[in-house]
Design a protein around this motif. Structure first.
Motif, PDB file in Angstrom:
ATOM      1  N   ASP A   1     -10.519   4.019  -0.273  1.00 18.16           N
ATOM      2  CA  ASP A   1     -11.692   3.863  -1.452  1.00 18.16           C
ATOM      3  C   ASP A   1     -11.689   5.478  -1.894  1.00 18.16           C
ATOM      4  N   ASP A   2     -11.119   6.477  -1.434  1.00 18.69           N
ATOM      5  CA  ASP A   2     -10.907   7.802  -2.049  1.00 18.69           C
ATOM      6  C   ASP A   2     -10.558   7.482  -3.527  1.00 18.69           C
ATOM      7  N   TRP A   3      -9.610   6.463  -3.753  1.00 19.89           N
ATOM      8  CA  TRP A   3      -9.042   6.126  -4.998  1.00 19.89           C
ATOM      9  C   TRP A   3      -9.966   5.024  -5.765  1.00 19.89           C
TER      10      TRP A   3
ATOM     11  N   PRO B   1     -12.440   1.015   2.746  1.00 18.80           N
ATOM     12  CA  PRO B   1     -12.971   2.288   3.363  1.00 18.80           C
ATOM     13  C   PRO B   1     -11.937   3.028   4.233  1.00 18.80           C
ATOM     14  N   ARG B   2     -12.278   4.352   4.080  1.00 16.57           N
ATOM     15  CA  ARG B   2     -11.338   5.337   4.950  1.00 16.57           C
ATOM     16  C   ARG B   2     -12.071   5.139   6.309  1.00 16.57           C
ATOM     17  N   THR B   3     -11.399   5.699   7.675  1.00 14.76           N
ATOM     18  CA  THR B   3     -11.688   5.890   8.803  1.00 14.76           C
ATOM     19  C   THR B   3     -12.532   7.320   8.545  1.00 14.76           C
ATOM     20  N   PRO B   4     -13.614   7.424   9.073  1.00 11.57           N
ATOM     21  CA  PRO B   4     -14.504   8.710   8.926  1.00 11.57           C
ATOM     22  C   PRO B   4     -13.876   9.507   9.722  1.00 11.57           C
TER      23      PRO B   4
ATOM     24  N   ASN C   1       0.440  19.903  -2.518  1.00 14.77           N
ATOM     25  CA  ASN C   1       0.632  21.093  -2.765  1.00 14.77           C
ATOM     26  C   ASN C   1       0.986  21.706  -1.315  1.00 14.77           C
ATOM     27  N   ARG C   2       1.422  20.825  -0.498  1.00 16.80           N
ATOM     28  CA  ARG C   2       1.848  21.334   0.893  1.00 16.80           C
ATOM     29  C   ARG C   2       3.023  20.702   1.393  1.00 16.80           C
ATOM     30  N   GLN C   3       4.052  21.165   2.052  1.00 21.96           N
ATOM     31  CA  GLN C   3       5.152  20.556   2.495  1.00 21.96           C
ATOM     32  C   GLN C   3       4.576  19.539   3.728  1.00 21.96           C
TER      33      GLN C   3
ATOM     34  N   THR D   1       0.715  -1.274   0.072  1.00 21.66           N
ATOM     35  CA  THR D   1      -0.071   0.014   0.219  1.00 21.66           C
ATOM     36  C   THR D   1       0.981   1.340  -0.191  1.00 21.66           C
ATOM     37  N   PHE D   2       0.277   2.467  -0.220  1.00 19.51           N
ATOM     38  CA  PHE D   2       1.062   3.490  -0.493  1.00 19.51           C
ATOM     39  C   PHE D   2       0.415   4.960   0.287  1.00 19.51           C
ATOM     40  N   GLY D   3       1.082   5.682   0.813  1.00 18.12           N
ATOM     41  CA  GLY D   3       0.640   6.853   1.168  1.00 18.12           C
ATOM     42  C   GLY D   3       1.529   7.874   1.672  1.00 18.12           C
ATOM     43  N   THR D   4       1.091   9.018   2.391  1.00 25.08           N
ATOM     44  CA  THR D   4       2.271   9.864   2.918  1.00 25.08           C
ATOM     45  C   THR D   4       2.293   9.838   4.330  1.00 25.08           C
ATOM     46  N   PHE D   5       1.598   9.289   4.956  1.00 21.24           N
ATOM     47  CA  PHE D   5       1.354   9.160   6.381  1.00 21.24           C
ATOM     48  C   PHE D   5       2.250  10.230   7.305  1.00 21.24           C
ATOM     49  N   ASP D   6       1.728  11.493   7.103  1.00 16.27           N
ATOM     50  CA  ASP D   6       2.353  12.258   7.776  1.00 16.27           C
ATOM     51  C   ASP D   6       1.370  12.779   8.850  1.00 16.27           C
TER      52      ASP D   6
ATOM     53  N   ILE E   1     -11.288  11.702  10.116  1.00 13.57           N
ATOM     54  CA  ILE E   1      -9.864  12.043  10.631  1.00 13.57           C
ATOM     55  C   ILE E   1      -9.181  12.072   9.298  1.00 13.57           C
ATOM     56  N   SER E   2      -7.912  13.340   9.252  1.00 13.78           N
ATOM     57  CA  SER E   2      -7.139  13.061   8.298  1.00 13.78           C
ATOM     58  C   SER E   2      -5.973  14.191   8.748  1.00 13.78           C
ATOM     59  N   THR E   3      -4.948  13.919   7.897  1.00 13.77           N
ATOM     60  CA  THR E   3      -3.682  14.607   8.407  1.00 13.77           C
ATOM     61  C   THR E   3      -4.171  16.125   8.100  1.00 13.77           C
ATOM     62  N   THR E   4      -4.718  16.488   6.988  1.00 11.71           N
ATOM     63  CA  THR E   4      -5.344  18.026   7.000  1.00 11.71           C
ATOM     64  C   THR E   4      -6.226  18.333   8.059  1.00 11.71           C
ATOM     65  N   ALA E   5      -6.921  17.531   8.682  1.00 15.13           N
ATOM     66  CA  ALA E   5      -7.938  17.992   9.664  1.00 15.13           C
ATOM     67  C   ALA E   5      -6.949  18.035  11.106  1.00 15.13           C
TER      68      ALA E   5
ATOM     69  N   GLU F   1      -3.517  -1.910   9.487  1.00 15.99           N
ATOM     70  CA  GLU F   1      -3.930  -3.098  10.127  1.00 15.99           C
ATOM     71  C   GLU F   1      -4.702  -3.939   9.312  1.00 15.99           C
ATOM     72  N   ARG F   2      -5.696  -3.164   8.575  1.00 17.74           N
ATOM     73  CA  ARG F   2      -6.469  -3.870   7.575  1.00 17.74           C
ATOM     74  C   ARG F   2      -6.016  -4.453   6.285  1.00 17.74           C
ATOM     75  N   SER F   3      -4.833  -3.695   6.043  1.00 14.66           N
ATOM     76  CA  SER F   3      -3.957  -4.115   4.897  1.00 14.66           C
ATOM     77  C   SER F   3      -3.195  -5.573   5.226  1.00 14.66           C
TER      78      SER F   3
HETATM   79  N1  CTP Z   1      -6.463   6.892   5.336  1.00 13.97           N
HETATM   80  C1  CTP Z   1      -7.523   6.169   5.755  1.00 13.97           C
HETATM   81  N2  CTP Z   1      -8.768   6.966   6.519  1.00 13.97           N
HETATM   82  C2  CTP Z   1      -8.320   8.230   6.980  1.00 13.97           C
HETATM   83  C3  CTP Z   1      -7.396   8.864   6.467  1.00 13.97           C
HETATM   84  C4  CTP Z   1      -6.328   8.073   5.611  1.00 13.97           C
HETATM   85  O1  CTP Z   1      -7.951   5.093   5.707  1.00 13.97           O
HETATM   86  N3  CTP Z   1      -9.106   8.836   7.704  1.00 13.97           N
HETATM   87  C5  CTP Z   1      -5.716   5.997   4.360  1.00 13.97           C
HETATM   88  C6  CTP Z   1      -5.609   6.755   2.780  1.00 13.97           C
HETATM   89  O2  CTP Z   1      -7.018   6.236   2.271  1.00 13.97           O
HETATM   90  C7  CTP Z   1      -4.480   6.087   2.273  1.00 13.97           C
HETATM   91  C8  CTP Z   1      -3.377   6.261   3.598  1.00 13.97           C
HETATM   92  O3  CTP Z   1      -4.271   6.287   4.636  1.00 13.97           O
HETATM   93  O4  CTP Z   1      -4.592   4.773   1.895  1.00 13.97           O
HETATM   94  C9  CTP Z   1      -2.500   7.250   3.658  1.00 13.97           C
HETATM   95  O5  CTP Z   1      -3.539   8.508   3.390  1.00 13.97           O
HETATM   96  P1  CTP Z   1      -2.709   9.898   3.470  1.00 13.97           P
HETATM   97  O6  CTP Z   1      -2.802  10.564   2.368  1.00 13.97           O
HETATM   98  O7  CTP Z   1      -1.229   9.778   4.040  1.00 13.97           O
HETATM   99  O8  CTP Z   1      -3.441  10.336   4.776  1.00 13.97           O
HETATM  100  P2  CTP Z   1      -4.593  11.633   4.729  1.00 13.97           P
HETATM  101  O9  CTP Z   1      -4.960  11.713   6.413  1.00 13.97           O
HETATM  102  O10 CTP Z   1      -5.862  11.272   3.892  1.00 13.97           O
HETATM  103  O11 CTP Z   1      -3.964  12.944   4.635  1.00 13.97           O
HETATM  104  P3  CTP Z   1      -4.376  14.326   4.060  1.00 13.97           P
HETATM  105  O12 CTP Z   1      -5.093  15.103   4.690  1.00 13.97           O
HETATM  106  O13 CTP Z   1      -2.858  15.199   3.865  1.00 13.97           O
HETATM  107  O14 CTP Z   1      -4.903  14.076   2.383  1.00 13.97           O
END
Ligand code: CTP
Length: 133
Positions: free
Chosen positions: A94-96, A113-116, A46-48, A6-11, A118-122, A22-24
């Motif tokens: 699943d955003d992809w 499915p993504r976890t609802p 578009n963000r460091q 799997t792939f991602g930024t994981f910031d 939460i995100s790095t941006t949030a 874990e699910r992967s």
């Molecule tokens: N991911 C997830 N559930 C979330 C956030 C991320 O399952 N709530 C998953 C993404 O679908 C991806 C991986 O984690 O497969 C890495 O996502 P990444 O883009 O690094 O994280 P985001 O939190 O989505 O980052 P950003 O807000 O910068 O888009």
């Protein structure tokens, strides 16, 4: 032995990251994670990144469910990475959905499915909005 990639930024590592990893891992016996390089992340988002690629790799590699980590330099090299690591399953959030079906000829492609809520941006926005007091 089933290898999952799997792939991602994981910031700013958060529970959504942990859960997809874990699910992967649960889909196979070995989990390989491609962590976006600083340059790839900048071009994608578009963000460091807050944490450097080395720090993000170190954090992801320390997770119990992760067996191997590498730096993903380019989105165009996905097929090469899948073949290099002998991946049987490619997992994407699943955003992809549908966007990586072209790799079905070399591995199974799963969109989880993504976890609802939460995100790095949030997380970054939440911390930025906190008062210093
Ligand atoms: N991911 C997830 N559930 C979330 C956030 C991320 O399952 N709530 C998953 C993404 O679908 C991806 C991986 O984690 O497969 C890495 O996502 P990444 O883009 O690094 O994280 P985001 O939190 O989505 O980052 P950003 O807000 O910068 O888009």
């Amino acid at each position: 032995m089933t290898t999952v990639i799997t792939f991602g930024t994981f910031d700013v590592l958060h529970v959504g990251h942990l859960r997809i990893l874990e699910r992967s891992r649960a889909l196979g016996d070995r989990l390989v994670v491609g962590v976006s390089s600083d340059a790839l992340n900048l071009s994608k988002k578009n963000r460091q990144a807050v944490f450097s690629e080395d720090e993000r790799c170190e954090l992801v590699a320390s997770l119990r469910v992760v067996d191997e980590v590498f730096v993903e330099e380019s989105l165009e090299q996905k097929r090469e990475y899948i073949l290099r690591f002998g991946a049987d399953v490619l997992v994407m959030g699943d955003d992809w959905a549908g966007r990586f079906d072209e790799f079905n000829d070399v591995c199974r492609v799963e969109y989880l499915p993504r976890t609802p809520s939460i995100s790095t941006t949030a997380v970054i926005e939440h911390i930025s909005g906190m008062s210093a007091s």
